[in-house]
Write a protein that holds these residues in place. Structure first.
Motif, mmCIF file in Angstrom:
data_model
loop_
_atom_site.group_PDB
_atom_site.id
_atom_site.type_symbol
_atom_site.label_atom_id
_atom_site.label_comp_id
_atom_site.label_asym_id
_atom_site.label_seq_id
_atom_site.Cartn_x
_atom_site.Cartn_y
_atom_site.Cartn_z
ATOM 1 N N LEU A 55 -5.074 2.126 8.407
ATOM 2 C CA LEU A 55 -3.837 1.655 8.580
ATOM 3 C C LEU A 55 -3.612 1.497 10.156
ATOM 4 O O LEU A 55 -3.850 2.372 10.911
ATOM 5 C CB LEU A 55 -2.786 2.345 8.106
ATOM 6 N N LEU A 87 4.385 2.611 -6.100
ATOM 7 C CA LEU A 87 5.088 3.581 -6.943
ATOM 8 C C LEU A 87 4.451 4.796 -6.342
ATOM 9 O O LEU A 87 3.272 5.123 -6.295
ATOM 10 C CB LEU A 87 4.580 3.340 -8.136
ATOM 11 N N THR A 141 -5.606 10.789 -6.345
ATOM 12 C CA THR A 141 -4.282 11.603 -6.568
ATOM 13 C C THR A 141 -2.972 10.381 -6.035
ATOM 14 O O THR A 141 -3.199 9.801 -5.332
ATOM 15 C CB THR A 141 -4.090 12.564 -5.491
ATOM 16 N N ARG A 147 -5.763 8.597 12.175
ATOM 17 C CA ARG A 147 -5.812 9.023 10.856
ATOM 18 C C ARG A 147 -7.074 9.825 10.638
ATOM 19 O O ARG A 147 -8.235 9.058 10.981
ATOM 20 C CB ARG A 147 -5.607 7.989 9.892
ATOM 21 N N PRO A 205 -2.465 5.635 -4.041
ATOM 22 C CA PRO A 205 -2.163 4.560 -3.446
ATOM 23 C C PRO A 205 -3.145 3.424 -3.562
ATOM 24 O O PRO A 205 -4.396 3.606 -3.982
ATOM 25 C CB PRO A 205 -2.368 5.048 -1.868
ATOM 26 N N LEU A 265 0.274 9.075 -4.697
ATOM 27 C CA LEU A 265 0.811 9.053 -3.443
ATOM 28 C C LEU A 265 1.596 10.231 -3.064
ATOM 29 O O LEU A 265 1.764 10.935 -2.007
ATOM 30 C CB LEU A 265 1.407 7.635 -2.897
ATOM 31 N N LYS A 324 2.810 9.128 4.256
ATOM 32 C CA LYS A 324 1.410 8.757 4.862
ATOM 33 C C LYS A 324 1.475 7.412 5.720
ATOM 34 O O LYS A 324 0.766 7.345 6.467
ATOM 35 C CB LYS A 324 0.611 8.336 3.413
ATOM 36 N N ASP A 359 -8.848 10.310 -3.863
ATOM 37 C CA ASP A 359 -8.351 9.046 -3.705
ATOM 38 C C ASP A 359 -7.720 8.627 -5.264
ATOM 39 O O ASP A 359 -7.111 7.635 -5.416
ATOM 40 C CB ASP A 359 -9.699 8.030 -3.598
ATOM 41 N N MET A 382 -8.477 11.364 5.071
ATOM 42 C CA MET A 382 -7.565 11.286 3.891
ATOM 43 C C MET A 382 -6.465 10.318 3.963
ATOM 44 O O MET A 382 -5.481 10.172 3.306
ATOM 45 C CB MET A 382 -6.906 12.647 3.965
ATOM 46 N N GLY A 383 -6.436 9.531 5.297
ATOM 47 C CA GLY A 383 -5.584 8.660 5.381
ATOM 48 C C GLY A 383 -4.238 9.012 6.075
ATOM 49 O O GLY A 383 -3.596 8.335 6.292
ATOM 50 N N ASP A 394 -4.815 1.883 -1.371
ATOM 51 C CA ASP A 394 -5.572 1.891 -0.062
ATOM 52 C C ASP A 394 -5.737 3.390 0.191
ATOM 53 O O ASP A 394 -4.730 3.841 0.362
ATOM 54 C CB ASP A 394 -5.098 0.832 0.750
ATOM 55 N N THR A 395 -6.736 3.962 0.885
ATOM 56 C CA THR A 395 -7.069 5.264 0.981
ATOM 57 C C THR A 395 -6.345 5.461 2.627
ATOM 58 O O THR A 395 -6.139 6.627 2.640
ATOM 59 C CB THR A 395 -8.431 5.465 1.349
ATOM 60 N N GLY A 396 -5.934 4.328 3.290
ATOM 61 C CA GLY A 396 -5.076 4.514 4.262
ATOM 62 C C GLY A 396 -5.565 4.861 5.819
ATOM 63 O O GLY A 396 -5.026 4.682 6.576
ATOM 64 N N ALA A 426 0.638 -1.252 -0.072
ATOM 65 C CA ALA A 426 0.012 -0.101 -0.005
ATOM 66 C C ALA A 426 0.911 1.502 0.044
ATOM 67 O O ALA A 426 0.553 2.166 -0.795
ATOM 68 C CB ALA A 426 -1.032 -0.287 1.126
ATOM 69 N N TYR A 427 1.822 1.158 0.810
ATOM 70 C CA TYR A 427 2.684 2.581 0.808
ATOM 71 C C TYR A 427 3.923 2.226 0.476
ATOM 72 O O TYR A 427 4.800 3.155 0.868
ATOM 73 C CB TYR A 427 2.483 3.337 2.332
#
Lengths: 425, 425
Positions: free
Chosen positions: A133, A121, B290, B234, A126, B292, B303, B288, B237-238, A128-130, A117-118
């Motif tokens: 986490l 690239l 955009t 979080r 991403p 990373l 993130k 989502d 926006m994660g 996953d929206t995070g 996920a993080y």
């Protein structure tokens, strides 16, 4: 809030029955699923009564004969979304369902949607929206359903189950079309609301361009229990309702009232269920000005303990004739409805105000049943004279066919429906 | 979700300082309060840094120099309501504030609003709506605030604090009047959402005819922490945002940035604070999509860990010049705002859909400060060029004067304001 019932494992679920093996397509497949599904599936796969829920905060098995989130002990929080289909491309839609399944498999296991996920690239969005986490799996379950309108698409018309009827108009209905219907739905339940919200949001993200959110509902607290040893949570009227709910451990009642049998047809629904969702607004201000005696008469229970009229304890067998003819418990009871029985899984909501100085609050009612015509419909018809109707109004409504569980790592939500359809292979 | 930070008691709060005694009106009064306030007050009364929170699930002290719910370790869930005043009768309104105070005193202690909630007269409406019966106190705090418009009523015009300014229009504001303003507000925070919803609902019930709910907001999950040892939750926006928040234990920073000092005036606000509430919609769908790298550039953090640009850990000191000029962390940092510092206490929300297939989700931002003109206003002005603005929009806004804490069993919310007013006693 975490209650003791949440952590009750279903020890009855460890012995697969013949029927569960049919639901899975045979014993070989069932065992294969356990092997292929990874650690989570290995831990809790193979039950007929559905994986009942894992230890505190742990994952609920995704691979199973039935979808999780039905007989699973009710989690604390809900995020529910109904989607409209935006694509006419059947293959594209099926691919989305596969992608959703893969994401659901990971998210219910407490993992991010994508592998790296993080660590991926930086120039790509991403995967996953995070926001989940670092959070626990929180017993997340994701349960998919297909609405009647979906069968008007993709050449699926002759695959629509007979039992997936359009709901009739009930007395007192005041339905908002923008909060009703939907081509498909996903029910996300978890003990942590952020985990449930994250799951729906990521499915919406993956579905971008193929589906869009028609309506969604946050449920901040459960009002039902599928674990009989626990107290029934109170609804926003302050009462315990649905005390005699079907328990996740009651294999026989689940088979009789909840799971679609092979003989019910169609084949692709064997092991599935039908979901009725109703947004029930409570007029809590007039309710709050009603006397205690009247409130208790209306429900047919006392408010403090929740005992039926004339009884001492919540779970004492109700004596219906002691209640007013229009008492809620009396009218909703199977004895008043030819035995109609549903599994309730509702949540309280409060969505701000209605512009008239009143809280927009109530019950987001969710009920699972083997056949809507023998479950919700006769019960709701009988509730036409419910004394409670003065204080509630149904403002949203939807019905969905909930397919059986995803069997293994190669299976996906809706595979049986799409694969067997005349217009595709 | 219950996190370790929730259970951190503030051991610094046991020693009253001179200033707290002034806030309380003198040592005698402070001691009297501890005696009069019952078990709850006895357990946690007398601190300057505010009662920091009780043991798991337990009550937070209601009687204190400052209102609870500000420096108190942030609870998991929020229900926030703004009210419009409907009465012109000053005595009636003051009586309602006394009734609210009595109800808040009981509810924060985990009790029903009335003494004999369900042993009372059957022919009377219950004096508690009942849905929190059997639930723990859940660290419920109730925090009242008075909006600018209240001072246009009841002969209070000359009591309005200078610091209670109407917020200016900020770049990008798209405010919905129906979700802005309010003559007064109550912030209910608790670890169990049912407890927070119950509290607001019962205050609305008690206020019937005198006030009506103007708008309300459910916050399903906290996005801030006032306990530095815990990870920052979080946002949707994660990202972890607001890492350098003021901690409930940082007495000096609270005094400098949060609590109104005697020298600030007016007298009735000594020990109080000012609250800015902003409903910030997130455009999560474009966000989502955009990359990373861009997301991290916009925030000025990575993130996964939440570390500032070029640093390894979330709480490493940010090096602002390593960030883009319009990075959120850089623009919001005190060093970019002449030292402006606020205590953040926001919650994530999701309120269904916006009718366009998008989730109506975001951050309900709550910030406490000693003076809005030296807190939120300069910070928000500086955020006019925030790169984040492409993905967020402020759609609701309100500001409130939050009076000091209720001292003892005879004190009530707003007593100093109403008692000292020229038009009454």
């Amino acid at each position: 809030m975490s209650t003791p019932e949440d952590h009750t494992a279903d020890h009855n679920s460890s012995k697969p029955s013949r029927r569960s093996l049919i639901g899975w397509g045979g014993a070989g497949l069932a065992l294969g699923a356990a092997a292929a599904g990874g650690a989570v599936a290995v831990a809790r796969t193979g039950g007929d009564a559905d994986p009942a829920g894992a230890a505190a905060g742990g994952p609920v098995a995704f691979h199973a004969a039935h979808q999780a989130g039905i007989a699973t002990p009710v989690q604390d929080r809900l995020h529910f979304a109904a989607f409209d289909v935006k694509t006419d491309d059947r293959a594209e839609f099926a691919t989305m369902l596969k992608d959703w399944t893969a994401a659901a498999r990971r998210m219910t296991a407490g993992k991010a949607v994508g592998e790296g996920a993080y660590g991926g690239l930086a120039e790509a969005p991403p995967d996953d929206t995070g926001e989940a986490l670092g959070l626990k799996p929180s017993r997340l379950t994701l349960t998919i359903g297909f609405g009647p309108s979906l069968f008007g698409r993709f050449g699926l018309a002759d695959r629509r189950p007979e039992a997936l009827v359009d709901l009739p108009r009930f007395a007192g209905d005041n339905l908002d079309g923008a909060r009703s219907g939907g081509d498909l739905c996903v029910q996300a339940c978890a003990d942590d609301p952020q985990v449930a919200v994250h799951a729906i949001r990521n499915l919406a993200r993956i579905g971008f361009g193929k589906v869009s959110v028609r309506w969604s509902q946050l449920g901040f607290g459960k009002t039902s229990s599928t674990t009989p040893e626990a107290q029934t949570p109170r609804n926003l009227m302050g009462f315990k309702d649905g005390t005699r709910n079907i328990a996740g451990t009651e294999t026989d009642r689940l088979r009789k009232y909840v799971w679609v049998a092979e003989s019910d047809g169609p084949d692709w629904m064997t092991g599935g269920s039908y979901l009725v969702a109703r947004r029930i607004r409570m007029h809590i201000e007039p309710w709050d000005r009603t006397s205690l005696q009247e409130q208790e008469d209306i429900f047919g229970r006392d408010k403090g303990e929740g005992a039926p009229v004339g009884k001492a304890k919540e779970r004492d067998e109700p004596f219906l004739k002691a209640m007013l003819p229009d008492a809620h418990v009396r009218l909703a009871h199977p004895d008043s409805n030819g035995g109609a029985t549903i599994l309730r899984r509702g949540y309280s909501f409060t969505d701000g105000t209605d512009g008239l100085g009143r809280l927009d609050a109530g019950l987001f009612f969710l009920a699972y049943q083997r056949d809507v015509r023998e479950g919700f419909i006769p019960i709701q018809r009988n509730l036409a004279t419910d004394a409670l109707n003065e204080y509630i109004q149904h403002v949203g409504s939807a019905v969905f066919a909930v397919p059986p569980g995803v069997r293994d790592a190669d299976d996906w939500w809706g595979r049986a429906l799409f694969s067997a359809s005349p217009t595709e292979g």
